[in-house]
Enzyme design. Sequence first.
Site, mmCIF file in Angstrom:
data_model
loop_
_atom_site.group_PDB
_atom_site.id
_atom_site.type_symbol
_atom_site.label_atom_id
_atom_site.label_comp_id
_atom_site.label_asym_id
_atom_site.label_seq_id
_atom_site.Cartn_x
_atom_site.Cartn_y
_atom_site.Cartn_z
ATOM 1 N N ILE A 121 20.258 -36.483 15.006
ATOM 2 C CA ILE A 121 19.767 -37.646 14.260
ATOM 3 C C ILE A 121 20.317 -37.661 12.840
ATOM 4 O O ILE A 121 20.244 -38.660 12.156
ATOM 5 C CB ILE A 121 18.230 -37.752 14.261
ATOM 6 C CG1 ILE A 121 17.605 -36.578 13.522
ATOM 7 C CG2 ILE A 121 17.670 -37.870 15.650
ATOM 8 C CD1 ILE A 121 16.196 -36.908 13.060
ATOM 9 N N GLY A 146 13.188 -29.301 16.778
ATOM 10 C CA GLY A 146 12.469 -29.898 15.656
ATOM 11 C C GLY A 146 11.177 -30.544 16.118
ATOM 12 O O GLY A 146 11.054 -30.949 17.284
ATOM 13 N N ALA A 147 10.199 -30.611 15.218
ATOM 14 C CA ALA A 147 8.914 -31.206 15.585
ATOM 15 C C ALA A 147 8.312 -31.954 14.395
ATOM 16 O O ALA A 147 7.098 -32.003 14.226
ATOM 17 C CB ALA A 147 7.959 -30.126 16.088
ATOM 18 N N SER A 185 19.340 -45.870 0.866
ATOM 19 C CA SER A 185 19.253 -46.564 2.165
ATOM 20 C C SER A 185 20.499 -47.396 2.456
ATOM 21 O O SER A 185 21.006 -48.120 1.596
ATOM 22 C CB SER A 185 18.022 -47.473 2.176
ATOM 23 O OG SER A 185 18.047 -48.262 3.352
ATOM 24 N N ALA A 221 10.392 -37.368 12.721
ATOM 25 C CA ALA A 221 11.464 -38.026 13.481
ATOM 26 C C ALA A 221 11.399 -37.682 14.959
ATOM 27 O O ALA A 221 11.825 -38.466 15.810
ATOM 28 C CB ALA A 221 12.811 -37.610 12.908
ATOM 29 N N ASP A 256 12.387 -47.205 16.174
ATOM 30 C CA ASP A 256 13.194 -45.977 16.142
ATOM 31 C C ASP A 256 13.473 -45.442 17.548
ATOM 32 O O ASP A 256 14.576 -44.959 17.831
ATOM 33 C CB ASP A 256 12.481 -44.889 15.325
ATOM 34 C CG ASP A 256 12.518 -45.172 13.827
ATOM 35 O OD1 ASP A 256 13.481 -45.811 13.370
ATOM 36 O OD2 ASP A 256 11.588 -44.754 13.117
ATOM 37 N N LYS A 276 6.239 -44.298 6.762
ATOM 38 C CA LYS A 276 6.055 -44.788 8.140
ATOM 39 C C LYS A 276 4.653 -44.544 8.699
ATOM 40 O O LYS A 276 4.093 -45.411 9.366
ATOM 41 C CB LYS A 276 7.099 -44.158 9.072
ATOM 42 C CG LYS A 276 8.518 -44.612 8.760
ATOM 43 C CD LYS A 276 9.504 -44.050 9.776
ATOM 44 C CE LYS A 276 10.928 -44.368 9.360
ATOM 45 N NZ LYS A 276 11.901 -44.046 10.404
ATOM 46 N N GLY A 283 24.522 -39.641 14.868
ATOM 47 C CA GLY A 283 23.245 -40.276 14.573
ATOM 48 C C GLY A 283 23.326 -41.650 13.920
ATOM 49 O O GLY A 283 22.311 -42.335 13.807
HETATM 50 P P1 ATR Z 1 10.164 -35.271 9.106
HETATM 51 O O1 ATR Z 1 8.687 -35.302 9.333
HETATM 52 O O2 ATR Z 1 10.689 -36.334 8.215
HETATM 53 O O3 ATR Z 1 10.963 -35.145 10.376
HETATM 54 P P2 ATR Z 1 9.810 -32.539 8.387
HETATM 55 O O4 ATR Z 1 8.406 -32.516 8.735
HETATM 56 O O5 ATR Z 1 10.207 -31.835 7.129
HETATM 57 O O6 ATR Z 1 10.439 -33.963 8.242
HETATM 58 O O7 ATR Z 1 10.608 -31.935 9.625
HETATM 59 C C1 ATR Z 1 11.830 -31.401 9.494
HETATM 60 C C2 ATR Z 1 12.129 -30.584 10.745
HETATM 61 O O8 ATR Z 1 13.233 -29.742 10.456
HETATM 62 C C3 ATR Z 1 10.986 -29.689 11.182
HETATM 63 O O9 ATR Z 1 11.017 -29.554 12.580
HETATM 64 C C4 ATR Z 1 11.341 -28.390 10.484
HETATM 65 O O10 ATR Z 1 10.775 -27.235 11.080
HETATM 66 P P3 ATR Z 1 9.315 -26.712 10.623
HETATM 67 O O11 ATR Z 1 8.324 -27.562 11.334
HETATM 68 O O12 ATR Z 1 9.286 -25.301 11.027
HETATM 69 O O13 ATR Z 1 9.270 -26.887 9.120
HETATM 70 C C5 ATR Z 1 12.825 -28.383 10.663
HETATM 71 N N1 ATR Z 1 13.498 -27.513 9.693
HETATM 72 C C6 ATR Z 1 13.691 -27.744 8.381
HETATM 73 N N2 ATR Z 1 14.349 -26.711 7.809
HETATM 74 C C7 ATR Z 1 14.553 -25.789 8.797
HETATM 75 C C8 ATR Z 1 15.176 -24.494 8.852
HETATM 76 N N3 ATR Z 1 15.750 -23.938 7.755
HETATM 77 N N4 ATR Z 1 15.224 -23.846 10.048
HETATM 78 C C9 ATR Z 1 14.664 -24.413 11.165
HETATM 79 N N5 ATR Z 1 14.066 -25.624 11.163
HETATM 80 C C10 ATR Z 1 14.010 -26.309 10.006
#
Ligand code: ATR
Length: 269
Positions: A211, A119-120, A8, A123, A95, A59, A234
């Site tokens: 980010i 992404g979903a 951190s 974050a 955030d 979190k 980010g």
């Molecule tokens: P956090 O909750 O901390 O954000 P996470 O749930 O692991 O971490 O989310 C990481 C994001 O990166 C997700 O949107 C993930 O997509 P999936 O929901 O399909 O897992 C995305 N991500 C991670 N590796 C990926 C990859 N190789 N290609 C595309 N998306 C990826």
Amino acid sequence: MGWPVGHSLSPRLHGFWLRKYGISGSYEALPVEPANLRAALRALSVQGFRGVNLTVPHKEAAYAIVDEADPVARRIGAVNLVIAENNRLLGRNTDAYGFAQNLLSGGFAPQTGAALVLGAGGACRAILAALADMGFTDIRLANRTQSRAEQLAQEFSSPRCRIIAVSWRDAPAACAGSELLVNTTSLGMKGQPPLDFALDALPPGATVTDIVYSPLETPLLQQARRRGYRAIDGLGMLLHQARPSFAGFFGRDPEVTEELRQFVLAERE
Ligand code: ATR
């Protein structure tokens, strides 16, 4: 508090402000195992802490533990700041504020209200809340696992802000008409594959933000700059989300300056 927490940058960041404003306080990194989070939060006051920031993986769990949560934290379902007051734990989420302030201080101002978010994961939730509050009305959300995007779209859509899930394959085409592209995936982070994403359909004048801040210039941001888009890294989100925390702990609203940015970066390299 995090698990692990050694990486951190926050102790360095808050330490800079403590010295700058001559405040005799301290900000410590506390490694806390997930199973011990409740006990660690409840013990804050008695240990002399005014409050705490939470990072991965705490979190969402901390949100379920606090006695009260502010409206933004309730929308996001996660807290990154807890203030311990009169034996009560007050949860907040800064955030979304940090994300919005980073964009605004980078010179971005929403005009058309259309954005594409990649992404979903956890974050992404704060970012959707921030974009809705900034006045975005049309958000396209693309995730490798489309069902997660659909779930978030449903949860965060409102009459003022329509969120539509698009497939990961169609995401590059969804750049068309977007004034902002946000990467909230972990792709591009040190040790992860780069986000291999075609920006061809993104309109001129658009802004790209990530980010990920390690490295600072992700392959996505490099590509954006090369093509003449505004690119906002980010690190600013991290610096700005810390401001309300510092104010809550130490009673002074601190400034995000270039000097602070350089100081925090020096640690990383
Ligand atoms: P956090 O909750 O901390 O954000 P996470 O749930 O692991 O971490 O989310 C990481 C994001 O990166 C997700 O949107 C993930 O997509 P999936 O929901 O399909 O897992 C995305 N991500 C991670 N590796 C990926 C990859 N190789 N290609 C595309 N998306 C990826």
